[in-house]
Design a protein around this motif. Structure first.
Motif, PDB file in Angstrom:
ATOM      1  N   THR A 194       0.821  -1.205   0.000  1.00  0.00           N
ATOM      2  CA  THR A 194       0.000   0.000   0.000  1.00  0.00           C
ATOM      3  C   THR A 194       0.858   1.259   0.000  1.00  0.00           C
ATOM      4  OG1 THR A 194      -0.098  -0.010   2.419  1.00  0.00           O
ATOM      5  CG2 THR A 194      -1.910  -1.082   1.228  1.00  0.00           C
ATOM      6  N   ILE A 195       0.281   2.322  -0.537  1.00  0.00           N
ATOM      7  CA  ILE A 195       0.845   3.662  -0.405  1.00  0.00           C
ATOM      8  C   ILE A 195      -0.184   4.491   0.344  1.00  0.00           C
ATOM      9  CG2 ILE A 195       1.580   5.740  -1.619  1.00  0.00           C
ATOM     10  CD1 ILE A 195       2.493   3.983  -3.897  1.00  0.00           C
ATOM     11  N   ARG A 196       0.242   5.147   1.421  1.00  0.00           N
ATOM     12  CA  ARG A 196      -0.695   5.905   2.249  1.00  0.00           C
ATOM     13  C   ARG A 196      -0.155   7.309   2.493  1.00  0.00           C
ATOM     14  NH1 ARG A 196      -1.835   2.042   7.336  1.00  0.00           N
ATOM     15  NH2 ARG A 196      -3.620   3.441   7.620  1.00  0.00           N
ATOM     16  N   VAL A 197      -1.077   8.247   2.634  1.00  0.00           N
ATOM     17  CA  VAL A 197      -0.708   9.646   2.886  1.00  0.00           C
ATOM     18  C   VAL A 197      -1.202  10.031   4.275  1.00  0.00           C
ATOM     19  CG1 VAL A 197      -0.913  12.023   2.073  1.00  0.00           C
ATOM     20  CG2 VAL A 197      -0.928  10.138   0.422  1.00  0.00           C
ATOM     21  N   PHE A 198      -0.306  10.622   5.059  1.00  0.00           N
ATOM     22  CA  PHE A 198      -0.653  11.012   6.427  1.00  0.00           C
ATOM     23  C   PHE A 198      -0.343  12.488   6.641  1.00  0.00           C
ATOM     24  CE2 PHE A 198       0.165   6.474   6.812  1.00  0.00           C
ATOM     25  CZ  PHE A 198      -0.842   6.040   7.640  1.00  0.00           C
ATOM     26  N   GLN A 199      -1.035  13.058   7.601  1.00  0.00           N
ATOM     27  CA  GLN A 199      -0.649  14.379   8.096  1.00  0.00           C
ATOM     28  C   GLN A 199      -0.387  14.264   9.599  1.00  0.00           C
ATOM     29  OE1 GLN A 199      -3.729  17.350   7.677  1.00  0.00           O
ATOM     30  NE2 GLN A 199      -5.335  15.815   7.573  1.00  0.00           N
ATOM     31  N   THR A 200       0.722  14.844  10.014  1.00  0.00           N
ATOM     32  CA  THR A 200       1.110  14.828  11.421  1.00  0.00           C
ATOM     33  C   THR A 200       0.853  16.197  12.032  1.00  0.00           C
ATOM     34  OG1 THR A 200       2.830  13.182  11.019  1.00  0.00           O
ATOM     35  CG2 THR A 200       3.013  14.466  13.041  1.00  0.00           C
ATOM     36  N   TYR A 201       0.137  16.209  13.157  1.00  0.00           N
ATOM     37  CA  TYR A 201      -0.179  17.447  13.863  1.00  0.00           C
ATOM     38  C   TYR A 201       0.671  17.564  15.119  1.00  0.00           C
ATOM     39  CZ  TYR A 201      -4.480  17.710  11.058  1.00  0.00           C
ATOM     40  OH  TYR A 201      -5.385  17.780  10.040  1.00  0.00           O
ATOM     41  N   ARG A 202       1.113  18.760  15.419  1.00  0.00           N
ATOM     42  CA  ARG A 202       1.824  19.063  16.659  1.00  0.00           C
ATOM     43  C   ARG A 202       0.982  20.079  17.436  1.00  0.00           C
ATOM     44  NH1 ARG A 202       5.466  18.477  12.556  1.00  0.00           N
ATOM     45  NH2 ARG A 202       7.060  16.867  12.907  1.00  0.00           N
ATOM     46  N   VAL A 203       0.495  19.667  18.596  1.00  0.00           N
ATOM     47  CA  VAL A 203      -0.427  20.508  19.363  1.00  0.00           C
ATOM     48  C   VAL A 203       0.368  21.542  20.154  1.00  0.00           C
ATOM     49  CG1 VAL A 203      -2.318  20.533  21.018  1.00  0.00           C
ATOM     50  CG2 VAL A 203      -1.979  18.532  19.548  1.00  0.00           C
ATOM     51  N   VAL A 204       0.066  22.815  19.927  1.00  0.00           N
ATOM     52  CA  VAL A 204       0.782  23.908  20.591  1.00  0.00           C
ATOM     53  C   VAL A 204      -0.222  24.851  21.242  1.00  0.00           C
ATOM     54  CG1 VAL A 204       2.731  23.808  18.990  1.00  0.00           C
ATOM     55  CG2 VAL A 204       0.791  25.285  18.467  1.00  0.00           C
ATOM     56  N   GLU A 205       0.286  25.617  22.185  1.00  0.00           N
ATOM     57  CA  GLU A 205      -0.573  26.589  22.854  1.00  0.00           C
ATOM     58  C   GLU A 205      -0.845  27.774  21.943  1.00  0.00           C
ATOM     59  OE1 GLU A 205      -0.628  29.042  27.079  1.00  0.00           O
ATOM     60  OE2 GLU A 205       0.653  27.272  26.841  1.00  0.00           O
ATOM     61  N   GLU A 206       0.182  28.135  21.165  1.00  0.00           N
ATOM     62  CA  GLU A 206       0.053  29.262  20.238  1.00  0.00           C
ATOM     63  C   GLU A 206       0.910  28.972  19.012  1.00  0.00           C
ATOM     64  OE1 GLU A 206       0.865  34.105  20.158  1.00  0.00           O
ATOM     65  OE2 GLU A 206       0.857  32.999  22.062  1.00  0.00           O
ATOM     66  N   ILE A 207       0.400  29.264  17.830  1.00  0.00           N
ATOM     67  CA  ILE A 207       1.122  28.995  16.586  1.00  0.00           C
ATOM     68  C   ILE A 207       2.352  29.903  16.493  1.00  0.00           C
ATOM     69  CG2 ILE A 207       1.000  28.988  14.061  1.00  0.00           C
ATOM     70  CD1 ILE A 207      -0.738  26.880  15.305  1.00  0.00           C
ATOM     71  N   ASP A 208       3.498  29.271  16.221  1.00  0.00           N
ATOM     72  CA  ASP A 208       4.752  30.009  16.024  1.00  0.00           C
ATOM     73  C   ASP A 208       5.069  30.028  14.529  1.00  0.00           C
ATOM     74  OD1 ASP A 208       7.275  31.054  15.918  1.00  0.00           O
ATOM     75  OD2 ASP A 208       8.239  29.492  17.124  1.00  0.00           O
ATOM     76  N   PRO A 209       5.000  31.199  13.878  1.00  0.00           N
ATOM     77  CA  PRO A 209       5.262  31.279  12.437  1.00  0.00           C
ATOM     78  C   PRO A 209       6.633  30.739  12.044  1.00  0.00           C
ATOM     79  CG  PRO A 209       4.326  33.340  13.246  1.00  0.00           C
ATOM     80  CD  PRO A 209       4.664  32.523  14.451  1.00  0.00           C
ATOM     81  N   GLU A 210       7.579  30.772  12.962  1.00  0.00           N
ATOM     82  CA  GLU A 210       8.927  30.280  12.686  1.00  0.00           C
ATOM     83  C   GLU A 210       9.112  28.827  13.127  1.00  0.00           C
ATOM     84  OE1 GLU A 210      11.021  32.172  11.026  1.00  0.00           O
ATOM     85  OE2 GLU A 210       9.526  33.783  11.020  1.00  0.00           O
ATOM     86  N   ILE A 216      -0.805  23.058  15.400  1.00  0.00           N
ATOM     87  CA  ILE A 216      -2.251  23.205  15.517  1.00  0.00           C
ATOM     88  C   ILE A 216      -2.571  23.548  16.970  1.00  0.00           C
ATOM     89  CG2 ILE A 216      -2.617  20.750  15.981  1.00  0.00           C
ATOM     90  CD1 ILE A 216      -5.187  20.899  14.396  1.00  0.00           C
ATOM     91  N   THR A 217      -3.517  24.434  17.189  1.00  0.00           N
ATOM     92  CA  THR A 217      -3.861  24.807  18.559  1.00  0.00           C
ATOM     93  C   THR A 217      -4.662  23.690  19.221  1.00  0.00           C
ATOM     94  OG1 THR A 217      -5.941  25.866  17.946  1.00  0.00           O
ATOM     95  CG2 THR A 217      -3.950  27.237  17.903  1.00  0.00           C
ATOM     96  N   LEU A 218      -4.700  23.722  20.541  1.00  0.00           N
ATOM     97  CA  LEU A 218      -5.417  22.689  21.296  1.00  0.00           C
ATOM     98  C   LEU A 218      -6.894  22.659  20.909  1.00  0.00           C
ATOM     99  CD1 LEU A 218      -5.327  20.525  23.485  1.00  0.00           C
ATOM    100  CD2 LEU A 218      -5.719  22.317  25.186  1.00  0.00           C
ATOM    101  N   GLU A 219      -7.472  23.833  20.716  1.00  0.00           N
ATOM    102  CA  GLU A 219      -8.893  23.900  20.350  1.00  0.00           C
ATOM    103  C   GLU A 219      -9.152  23.240  19.001  1.00  0.00           C
ATOM    104  OE1 GLU A 219     -12.341  27.290  19.561  1.00  0.00           O
ATOM    105  OE2 GLU A 219     -10.435  27.853  20.501  1.00  0.00           O
ATOM    106  N   GLU A 220      -8.279  23.523  18.024  1.00  0.00           N
ATOM    107  CA  GLU A 220      -8.431  22.911  16.706  1.00  0.00           C
ATOM    108  C   GLU A 220      -8.203  21.408  16.779  1.00  0.00           C
ATOM    109  OE1 GLU A 220      -6.972  26.172  13.473  1.00  0.00           O
ATOM    110  OE2 GLU A 220      -5.438  25.409  14.844  1.00  0.00           O
ATOM    111  N   ALA A 221      -7.212  21.001  17.575  1.00  0.00           N
ATOM    112  CA  ALA A 221      -6.880  19.580  17.679  1.00  0.00           C
ATOM    113  C   ALA A 221      -8.028  18.766  18.246  1.00  0.00           C
ATOM    114  CB  ALA A 221      -5.632  19.405  18.537  1.00  0.00           C
TER     115      ALA A 221
END
Length: 245
Positions: A194-210, A216-221
């Motif tokens: 199989t070939i599969r596509v995933f997205q990995t989320y990192r839950v943060v308190e506030e998005i850091d542009p750098e 992703i914020t906790l609320e969105e997660a």
């Protein structure tokens, strides 16, 4: 590339492992691939030909003596998408309609593959087949295909590995454009074929542009996965068939 071919991996792993027989060794055997006509690949990648019937007519006009097999898109044949042609109409331009055998079995005996923009054309290229494009898919215009139309800006000849790498990058970009916020990865599993596509989320308190991709914020997660906390990571699979729809 070799693993994809060796393990018979295709976008649509449907159909039987039914061995097909060439009706005649003296007659050219052409495979015409049907598509979903309202798919953006056809609507934006098509030029003059944007329907399955128009494609069939064009191929027959250019190849009056060839044996033509038409393979409908599985979703169209099932009545789920646009592009179905009545059997009696298809048989005015094709010698055969193949519904049972997989696309890979069709590749085994055909001399040429004819398509508007189907990904199956790219899969055929991976297997060393001659491919005719009647639209402008991502793999056309690079010296690998026989093209009805010229694509401005594609004046460099590439090999198939170059195009494969571009395709992987394009799939990741398509996922991002559809609003997927996670870090996109494409994974191959040789044991399950199989070939599969995933997205990995990192839950943060506030998005850091750098910061890293996939923040992703906790609320969105919590809208995606109930039990998460700041500092955690989690993955979600993206169904390949949904990309670009």
């Amino acid at each position: 590339r070799d693993l994809l071919v060796e393990l018979n991996i295709s976008k649509y792993n449907v159909g039987l492992a039914k061995k097909l027989i060439k009706p005649s060794e003296d007659q050219k055997f052409l495979l015409v691939i049907g598509q979903v006509e309202d798919d953006m690949s056809v609507q934006l990648g098509g030029v003059e030909i944007k329907t399955n019937l128009a494609l069939l007519k064009e191929v027959r006009t250019n190849n009056p003596e060839a044996y033509i097999v038409y393979k409908p898109h599985p979703d169209v044949h099932a009545g789920l998408r646009v592009g179905k042609i009545e059997e009696q109409v298809v048989l005015q331009f094709a010698n055969q309609i193949e519904l049972d055998a997989s696309i890979l079995e069709c590749f085994e005996i055909c001399d040429e593959v004819h398509t508007i923009t189907s990904l199956s054309g790219f899969e055929a290229l991976l297997r060393g087949l001659k491919v005719y494009c009647y639209g402008l898919p991502f793999y056309a215009g690079w010296g690998l295909t026989q093209d009805k139309f010229r694509c401005e800006g594609r004046d460099k000849n590439l090999d198939i590995e170059d195009v494969k790498n571009v395709a992987t990058t394009a799939m990741i970009k398509a996922c991002q454009l559809e609003g997927n916020k996670g870090e996109i990865s494409v994974e191959y599993n040789p044991e399950q074929n199989t070939i599969r596509v995933f997205q990995t989320y990192r839950v943060v308190e506030e998005i850091d542009p750098e910061g890293p991709e996939g923040q992703i914020t906790l609320e969105e997660a919590k809208e995606i996965k109930a039990r998460v906390r700041v500092g955690s990571e989690f993955r979600k699979e993206i169904k390949i068939n949904s990309i670009g729809r």
